[in-house]
Design a protein around this motif. Structure first.
Motif, mmCIF file in Angstrom:
data_model
loop_
_atom_site.group_PDB
_atom_site.id
_atom_site.type_symbol
_atom_site.label_atom_id
_atom_site.label_comp_id
_atom_site.label_asym_id
_atom_site.label_seq_id
_atom_site.Cartn_x
_atom_site.Cartn_y
_atom_site.Cartn_z
ATOM 1 N N ASP A 1 0.820 -1.212 0.000
ATOM 2 C CA ASP A 1 0.000 0.000 0.000
ATOM 3 C C ASP A 1 0.855 1.264 0.000
ATOM 4 O OD1 ASP A 1 -2.358 -1.479 0.032
ATOM 5 O OD2 ASP A 1 -2.480 -1.486 2.217
ATOM 6 N N ASP A 2 1.952 1.254 0.753
ATOM 7 C CA ASP A 2 2.844 2.422 0.848
ATOM 8 C C ASP A 2 4.276 1.915 0.718
ATOM 9 O OD1 ASP A 2 4.425 4.618 1.589
ATOM 10 O OD2 ASP A 2 2.889 5.377 2.965
ATOM 11 N N ARG A 3 4.824 2.005 -0.480
ATOM 12 C CA ARG A 3 6.135 1.417 -0.749
ATOM 13 C C ARG A 3 7.249 2.134 -0.002
ATOM 14 N NH1 ARG A 3 4.335 1.779 -6.989
ATOM 15 N NH2 ARG A 3 3.013 -0.087 -7.072
ATOM 16 N N VAL A 4 7.173 3.444 0.066
ATOM 17 C CA VAL A 4 8.215 4.195 0.772
ATOM 18 C C VAL A 4 8.190 3.871 2.261
ATOM 19 C CG1 VAL A 4 8.951 6.517 1.452
ATOM 20 C CG2 VAL A 4 8.352 6.046 -0.923
ATOM 21 N N ALA A 5 7.009 3.819 2.852
ATOM 22 C CA ALA A 5 6.901 3.474 4.272
ATOM 23 C C ALA A 5 7.455 2.074 4.529
ATOM 24 C CB ALA A 5 5.447 3.552 4.733
ATOM 25 N N ALA A 6 7.198 1.142 3.612
ATOM 26 C CA ALA A 6 7.716 -0.221 3.774
ATOM 27 C C ALA A 6 9.238 -0.229 3.748
ATOM 28 C CB ALA A 6 7.157 -1.114 2.678
ATOM 29 N N LEU A 7 9.843 0.517 2.834
ATOM 30 C CA LEU A 7 11.310 0.568 2.781
ATOM 31 C C LEU A 7 11.876 1.202 4.047
ATOM 32 C CD1 LEU A 7 11.986 1.576 -0.933
ATOM 33 C CD2 LEU A 7 12.348 -0.661 0.132
ATOM 34 N N ARG A 8 11.231 2.236 4.552
ATOM 35 C CA ARG A 8 11.686 2.848 5.796
ATOM 36 C C ARG A 8 11.619 1.861 6.954
ATOM 37 N NH1 ARG A 8 8.501 8.569 4.947
ATOM 38 N NH2 ARG A 8 10.118 9.628 3.725
ATOM 39 N N GLU A 9 10.553 1.069 6.996
ATOM 40 C CA GLU A 9 10.421 0.077 8.049
ATOM 41 C C GLU A 9 11.506 -1.008 7.930
ATOM 42 O OE1 GLU A 9 7.661 -0.728 10.833
ATOM 43 O OE2 GLU A 9 8.777 1.145 10.703
ATOM 44 N N MET A 10 11.806 -1.433 6.707
ATOM 45 C CA MET A 10 12.867 -2.417 6.523
ATOM 46 C C MET A 10 14.205 -1.867 7.003
ATOM 47 S SD MET A 10 11.984 -4.127 2.814
ATOM 48 C CE MET A 10 10.319 -4.006 2.203
ATOM 49 N N ALA A 11 14.465 -0.598 6.713
ATOM 50 C CA ALA A 11 15.712 0.020 7.178
ATOM 51 C C ALA A 11 15.717 0.159 8.698
ATOM 52 C CB ALA A 11 15.886 1.379 6.516
ATOM 53 N N ARG A 12 14.574 0.457 9.278
ATOM 54 C CA ARG A 12 14.490 0.622 10.731
ATOM 55 C C ARG A 12 14.876 -0.652 11.475
ATOM 56 N NH1 ARG A 12 11.089 -0.868 14.533
ATOM 57 N NH2 ARG A 12 9.477 -1.601 13.082
ATOM 58 N N VAL A 13 14.410 -1.798 10.986
ATOM 59 C CA VAL A 13 14.672 -3.051 11.702
ATOM 60 C C VAL A 13 16.021 -3.663 11.335
ATOM 61 C CG1 VAL A 13 12.203 -3.509 11.924
ATOM 62 C CG2 VAL A 13 13.477 -4.529 10.022
ATOM 63 N N LEU A 14 16.762 -3.019 10.439
ATOM 64 C CA LEU A 14 18.061 -3.523 10.021
ATOM 65 C C LEU A 14 19.134 -3.026 10.989
ATOM 66 C CD1 LEU A 14 19.185 -5.226 7.638
ATOM 67 C CD2 LEU A 14 19.644 -3.066 6.457
ATOM 68 N N ALA A 15 19.989 -3.918 11.447
ATOM 69 C CA ALA A 15 21.044 -3.567 12.395
ATOM 70 C C ALA A 15 22.175 -2.829 11.689
ATOM 71 C CB ALA A 15 21.579 -4.831 13.063
ATOM 72 N N PRO A 16 22.944 -2.028 12.420
ATOM 73 C CA PRO A 16 24.124 -1.385 11.825
ATOM 74 C C PRO A 16 25.037 -2.421 11.180
ATOM 75 C CG PRO A 16 23.662 -0.446 13.980
ATOM 76 C CD PRO A 16 22.738 -1.623 13.822
ATOM 77 N N GLY A 17 25.486 -2.133 9.960
ATOM 78 C CA GLY A 17 26.295 -3.093 9.216
ATOM 79 C C GLY A 17 25.484 -4.090 8.429
ATOM 80 N N GLY A 18 24.147 -4.030 8.567
ATOM 81 C CA GLY A 18 23.284 -4.967 7.863
ATOM 82 C C GLY A 18 23.031 -4.559 6.426
ATOM 83 N N ARG A 19 22.322 -5.434 5.712
ATOM 84 C CA ARG A 19 22.071 -5.204 4.303
ATOM 85 C C ARG A 19 20.631 -5.564 3.956
ATOM 86 N NH1 ARG A 19 25.901 -8.203 0.090
ATOM 87 N NH2 ARG A 19 27.438 -7.116 1.400
ATOM 88 N N MET A 20 20.051 -4.762 3.078
ATOM 89 C CA MET A 20 18.694 -4.973 2.582
ATOM 90 C C MET A 20 18.744 -5.265 1.090
ATOM 91 S SD MET A 20 15.741 -2.038 2.118
ATOM 92 C CE MET A 20 16.004 -1.417 3.775
ATOM 93 N N ALA A 21 17.885 -6.185 0.637
ATOM 94 C CA ALA A 21 17.778 -6.473 -0.796
ATOM 95 C C ALA A 21 16.304 -6.658 -1.152
ATOM 96 C CB ALA A 21 18.568 -7.719 -1.164
ATOM 97 N N VAL A 22 15.856 -5.897 -2.151
ATOM 98 C CA VAL A 22 14.456 -5.922 -2.577
ATOM 99 C C VAL A 22 14.417 -6.183 -4.075
ATOM 100 C CG1 VAL A 22 12.329 -4.582 -2.764
ATOM 101 C CG2 VAL A 22 13.809 -4.306 -0.751
ATOM 102 N N ALA A 23 13.737 -7.250 -4.486
ATOM 103 C CA ALA A 23 13.663 -7.617 -5.896
ATOM 104 C C ALA A 23 12.296 -7.273 -6.463
ATOM 105 C CB ALA A 23 13.929 -9.106 -6.078
ATOM 106 N N VAL A 24 12.312 -6.740 -7.695
ATOM 107 C CA VAL A 24 11.067 -6.464 -8.422
ATOM 108 C C VAL A 24 11.192 -7.010 -9.835
ATOM 109 C CG1 VAL A 24 10.661 -4.361 -7.085
ATOM 110 C CG2 VAL A 24 11.775 -4.200 -9.315
#
Length: 260
Positions: free
Chosen positions: A114-137
């Protein structure tokens, strides 16, 4: 009723879409998200767990892997897979504390949030320092020849609204679209790369029946007579992609990565 569509959408997804399309991407996405043994991993919009199971293999020994999805039916199928925690929830409001995970991933799901930007912010929020996020489309429809032909066929047979419903998974299929989302979410060190995969079904009829059953695109839009027209026309239009009674063609994906 067609053998592909005589069960619910979650079963169709697991039985048809996963082997034809999604299974190949799990190991690629887990690698892009930096999943290593012992890692804490979250898969957002996990569906029936195609990517989650790949992440769980990469996180062993000692890892903890959670798959999250808002769809209870999808999770009911996912829960058949042992060794993974399955949580019902929305990407826009992840039910986890800050810095809970070393790797956060999402495979072919953000297009439907529903809100793609909010979802990305939430993924970054729960990511620990030094962590990595990967999103495929899904990559651009134009670069996926079989699906491009099918979209044009839907336009011709049933009008642009139906064709556009089928195009929905491809709406983020450009680097510019993903980079704009990353900028809106203020993701650090965000990059976009392209990888080319494939779509492989046992037959043209199986491909069309599976797409008809997909609740995110054509589900509920075609009646039985329209489906029969589509199936017959597709046998001719998609014949150039047939290989020994199977059908196969390229489908690229774009992977957005970010590092904390």
């Amino acid at each position: 009723m067609d053998s592909v569509t005589d069960t619910g959408p979650a079963e169709v997804y697991e039985r048809a879409f996963v082997p034809a399309l999604f299974a190949q991407w799990g190991p690629i996405l887990a690698e892009a998200a930096g999943v290593v043994p012992g890692a804490r991993v979250l898969d957002v919009g996990c569906g029936t767990g195609a990517a989650t199971t790949a992440a769980a293999r990469s996180a062993q020994p000692g890892g903890r892997v959670i798959g999250l999805d808002p769809n209870a039916d999808m999770l009911a199928v996912a829960r058949r897979k042992p060794g993974i925690e399955w949580v019902e929830g929305r990407a826009e409001t992840l039910p986890f504390p800050d810095a809970s995970f070393d790797s956060v991933m999402s495979q072919f799901a953000i297009m439907f949030f529903d809100d793609r930007v909010a979802a990305l912010r939430e993924m970054a929020r729960v990511l620990a320092p030094g962590g990595r996020m990967a999103v495929a489309v899904c990559g651009a429809l134009e670069a996926s020849p079989g699906y491009r032909v099918l979209a044009a066929l839907l336009d011709r047979l049933f009008g642009r609204d139906v064709g556009d419903a089928f195009r929905e998974p491809f709406v983020l299929g450009s680097r510019e679209a993903l980079q704009a989302l990353a900028a809106g979410a203020e993701l650090p060190r965000a990059t976009v790369t392209e990888r080319v995969g494939s779509v492989r079904f046992d037959s043209i009829a199986d491909l069309v029946a599976t797409e008809r059953a997909c609740v995110w695109t054509l589900g509920g839009l075609l009646d039985d007579d329209q489906f029969a027209r589509l199936r017959d026309a597709a046998e001719n239009e998609l014949r150039p992609f047939a290989q020994d009674d199977r059908i196969a063609f390229d489908m690229p994906a774009l992977i957005l990565t970010a590092h904390l």
